[in-house]
Design an enzyme around this catalytic site. Structure first.
Site, mmCIF file in Angstrom:
data_model
loop_
_atom_site.group_PDB
_atom_site.id
_atom_site.type_symbol
_atom_site.label_atom_id
_atom_site.label_comp_id
_atom_site.label_asym_id
_atom_site.label_seq_id
_atom_site.Cartn_x
_atom_site.Cartn_y
_atom_site.Cartn_z
ATOM 1 N N GLU A 80 0.781 -1.103 0.008
ATOM 2 C CA GLU A 80 -0.075 -0.049 0.105
ATOM 3 C C GLU A 80 0.912 1.188 -0.172
ATOM 4 O O GLU A 80 0.435 2.334 0.339
ATOM 5 C CB GLU A 80 -0.899 0.164 1.414
ATOM 6 C CG GLU A 80 -1.714 -1.351 1.533
ATOM 7 C CD GLU A 80 -2.902 -1.232 0.295
ATOM 8 O OE1 GLU A 80 -2.881 -0.363 -0.721
ATOM 9 O OE2 GLU A 80 -3.809 -2.154 0.226
ATOM 10 N N HIS A 99 -2.819 2.175 8.819
ATOM 11 C CA HIS A 99 -3.848 1.343 7.984
ATOM 12 C C HIS A 99 -3.962 0.077 8.656
ATOM 13 O O HIS A 99 -3.043 -0.621 8.785
ATOM 14 C CB HIS A 99 -3.416 1.273 6.512
ATOM 15 C CG HIS A 99 -4.184 0.578 5.712
ATOM 16 N ND1 HIS A 99 -5.297 0.383 5.637
ATOM 17 C CD2 HIS A 99 -3.987 -0.663 4.837
ATOM 18 C CE1 HIS A 99 -6.298 -0.399 4.979
ATOM 19 N NE2 HIS A 99 -5.092 -1.258 4.524
ATOM 20 N N HIS A 101 -7.054 -3.163 10.086
ATOM 21 C CA HIS A 101 -8.318 -3.960 9.743
ATOM 22 C C HIS A 101 -8.757 -4.233 10.993
ATOM 23 O O HIS A 101 -9.498 -5.339 11.253
ATOM 24 C CB HIS A 101 -7.918 -5.177 8.986
ATOM 25 C CG HIS A 101 -7.072 -5.190 7.697
ATOM 26 N ND1 HIS A 101 -6.431 -6.046 7.018
ATOM 27 C CD2 HIS A 101 -7.097 -4.147 6.826
ATOM 28 C CE1 HIS A 101 -6.086 -5.657 5.902
ATOM 29 N NE2 HIS A 101 -6.370 -4.505 5.557
#
Length: 763
Positions: A80, A99, A101
């Site tokens: 990413e 970033h 989850h």
């Protein structure tokens, strides 16, 4: 290893999020902007964050390309990295990105449900709402562009459809905080949705706009610190720093033909009449390389153009706690002093935030306060102690004189003559010397003498310069263009014949000289030869020579205020270094080696004749100057012995190399942390500007009135932080090095500055 600090931030962020349960194995990625470069540090792809080392973190440029640096790990950056690069390009206020989850926010990613403005805290830190970023496959340019479009609005948290979340921060701690706040809000929103579907209430629009306005103001302020900055000075990692120890060793080595201190006696014929003298020139000067003034002023201008950047709030609290817990004896005695001493201290140098430190011992490069805390002393009493504080060899010889005659007799003493002779030896343009009690008195005498000699009344100074506190010279003090703003208690008549010219503005100086012709002419132009406030506004190398030419053209005397530069720049002073001969020279501070009654004025014999002593002017006296304690045996002997010792050891040159080492180290730290601060030196006079308050002036009155207090407060807070880490400076922005500052002392100081810079907002 390059960019170690940014890499360490990445590792620390991962450790924190693992400990809090936000990361599972390799889910997500973390990055931190590399200050001052278009680079960022990012986690490697598919790597166990619990085992991650600093050297495993990858460096990527703003095009999203990996920049291998030879660390040897061979790990590839996160897939990413394009998304991170786009965010950093789009948002200069963002210095860290998370970033993940994480479970609850990811649930909303699967629902593709944005989070409205539920609380003012959420809006204040995350933005108007937590928007949904359109779906695109992981690691693709499509996803990177989708995220970039969303972040442009100024929000700091986003839910990526069927993927996870991205949180932005002005620093690593703030990025982690925003990520955690998003998870907290996600939990609350999910619970609300599942219990009362369709009845989730948001905060009023007006409250949302106020909170978001505060967020945007912060973002614009921090973005300006990057967009309005200039490229930092790069200091190669393998560069060998200047060494005061090596200079001292070379000067003391018994090699044939080396520079040695001259023996006592008159000038040789070859050195007579030269500015700085042959002996002073032979010993050399403290300035190894004159600063690039254009570049320094460019950096200072950029510093003043940016919003201030000081200590984080938590760091400032720690600094204040140091004073509360470690400096109690200082506080107790200075609080007592306020009942008997105006302001609690007798000298302006002792004022510091949050309260003055009471010093009990001084030796060499160190001070010890009443609580037993030890500090590296870069104040050096305001600059006079070039040999270092409490220098034993001078003290012992002064004690012998005092034992014989006492500190004062009121009659002539041989050291009055010996001091004048040794000054003339190294400053041959000082053909005669009149000792007085301080630099302020010496400036007063020089101005009075210039008026008496020329028959003219007008005097011009450079705005912002400090020439003591006499009625005539408290004009345009510290801030150019302020005229009488600081002249409380001074009648208008006392300053009616004083004028100021803006720093470096030779055109304005010429105009002032022309205007003064109509008022009877200019008696003298007074300058600090390295620039106002000891070079806080450094002058171009040829400035003094051009002022000399103007003075000759208009028949004005040139007065050099060498209270700071006299002997500190070398035995020949600033006059010798610049090769410019003033008509009168004001000395102070170092002229008595740190002992009291340090001041005097000297110069051309015909000009100095106006100071002649004698009853009723029978010896040619035209003006009244003097004082019972002027030229007392203690001060004159101390000055003679100190100058003699400076010549023997070549202390100014050694102190200058210490200043070089300190400045170069500070530049390295400023580069490492990406700070807008400016460090430069003129030998042993070292400047470290963090706020630029001394660069404000009346040419920009709105900026001066708006920012003066905040920038001054930042300077005070940084000075307090330096002291809390064991470094004493002059007002947090200037330092004087001495012969006592060995390489070990300077390196110790730089390690302490490193600790302070790590506490600055956004680092």
């Amino acid at each position: 290893m390059e960019h170690r600090t940014s890499r360490q931030h990445v590792v620390d962020m991962c450790r924190t999020m693992l400990a809090r349960g936000y990361l599972k194995a390799t889910e997500g990625n973390v990055s931190v902007r590399v200050p001052g470069h278009e680079l960022y540090a990012v986690t490697p792809s598919n790597y166990d964050y619990d085992r991650m080392r600093v050297e495993d973190v990858c460096i990527v440029d703003f095009a999203g390309k990996h920049v291998p640096d030879g660390s040897g790990t061979g790990l590839a950056p996160s897939i990413e990295c394009g998304m991170h690069a786009n965010i950093y390009r789009q948002r200069p206020d963002v210095n860290a990105i998370v970033h993940t989850h994480q479970p609850y926010a990811s649930a909303l990613a699967f629902l593709r449900r944005p989070i409205p403005a539920l609380t003012d805290e959420q809006v204040r830190f995350l933005g108007k709402r937590v928007a949904i970023v359109d779906y695109a496959p992981s690691g693709t340019g499509f996803l990177a562009r989708n995220v970039q479009k969303k972040v442009a609005g100024g929000d700091n948290a986003f839910i990526i459809a069927n993927h996870g979340i991205v949180a932005l921060g002005t620093d690593p701690d703030r990025a982690v905080f925003n990520m955690a706040l998003l998870e907290k809000v996600s939990i609350a929103y999910l619970l609300a949705l599942t219990t009362e579907t369709g009845k989730v209430y948001t905060i009023p629009t007006a409250i949302r706009e106020v909170a978001f306005g505060k967020l945007r103001a912060d973002e614009k302020r921090i973005a300006a610190q990057i967009t309005e900055a200039v490229p930092p000075l790069r200091v190669p990692a393998d560069e060998e720093p200047p060494s005061a120890d090596a200079t001292a060793a070379a000067l003391s080595a018994p090699t044939e033909g080396k520079l040695t201190a001259p023996t006592e006696g008159k000038l040789t014929a070859s050195s007579e009449g030269k500015t700085g003298g042959g002996e002073a020139a032979r010993l050399g000067y403290a300035i190894s390389e004159y600063p690039d003034v254009d570049d320094v002023l460019r950096r200072l201008k950029a510093l003043v153009a940016q919003p201030i950047r000081g200590l984080r709030h938590d760091a400032l609290l720690d600094v204040l706690n140091y004073y509360d817990t470690k400096c109690r004896a200082s506080r107790e005695i200075t609080d007592r002093a306020k009942r008997r001493i105006p302001g609690g201290v007798q000298h302006n140098l002792a004022f510091n935030y949050p309260f003055p430190l009471a010093i009990e011992r001084a030796e060499g490069a160190h001070l010890v306060d009443r609580d037993g805390n030890t500090y590296i002393d870069f104040l050096q009493a305001g600059g006079p102690t070039i040999l270092g504080s409490n220098y034993g060899p001078v003290n012992e010889r002064v004690a012998e004189v005092v034992r014989a005659s006492g500190p004062v007799t009121g009659l002539f003493h041989e050291y009055e003559l010996k001091l004048a002779e040794i000054i003339h030896r190294y400053l041959p343009h000082v053909e005669m010397y009149r000792a007085l009690g301080s630099g302020t008195e010496a400036v007063m005498a020089a101005v009075r003498g210039a008026r008496a000699f020329t028959g003219k009344k007008m005097v011009i100074k450079v705005g912002g310069a400090y020439h003591g506190w006499s009625d005539t010279m408290v004009y345009g003090l510290r801030v150019p263009g302020t005229y009488r703003m600081n002249a409380k208690g001074i009648p208008f008549g006392a300053t009616s014949r004083t004028r100021e010219a803006f720093p470096h503005d030779l055109g304005q100086l010429r105009r002032k000289l022309i205007e003064n012709r109509l008022r009877g002419g200019t008696a003298a132009v007074v300058v600090e030869p390295v620039g106002p406030e000891s070079g806080t506004r450094p002058v171009p190398r040829d400035f003094n020579a051009k002022v000399r030419q103007l003075c000759d053209e208009f028949g004005a005397l040139l007065i050099f205020d060498e209270v700071v530069t006299g002997f500190r720049l070398g035995l020949g002073g600033a006059a010798g270094y610049f090769g410019v001969t003033p008509d009168l020279t004001v000395l102070g501070k170092a002229v008595s080696g740190g002992y009291p009654m340090a001041g005097g004025v000297g110069g051309r014999a015909d000009v100095m004749a106006v100071f002649g002593s004698g009853l009723d002017g029978k010896s040619g006296a035209h003006i009244q100057v003097g004082g019972t304690l002027s030229a007392n045996p203690l001060s004159c002997a101390a000055g003679y012995f100190a100058i003699e010792e400076m010549a023997r050891t070549n202390a100014p040159v050694i102190a200058g190399r210490a200043g070089d080492r300190l400045t170069r180290g500070l530049q390295r730290l400023i580069d490492r942390y990406g700070l807008p601060y400016v460090a430069y030196n003129q030998g042993s006079i070292v400047h470290l500007e963090c706020s630029g308050v001394m660069l404000l002036d009346m040419r920009h009155p709105v900026k001066l009135l708006k920012e003066n207090k905040a920038r001054k407060r930042l300077m005070e807070q940084m000075g307090a932080a330096y002291a809390a880490h064991g470094i004493i400076t002059l007002a947090g922005s200037r330092m004087y090095t001495s012969m006592a500052d060995t390489d070990e002392v300077i390196d110790d100081a730089l390690a302490r500055f490193d600790q302070v810079f790590a506490l600055v907002e956004g680092v």
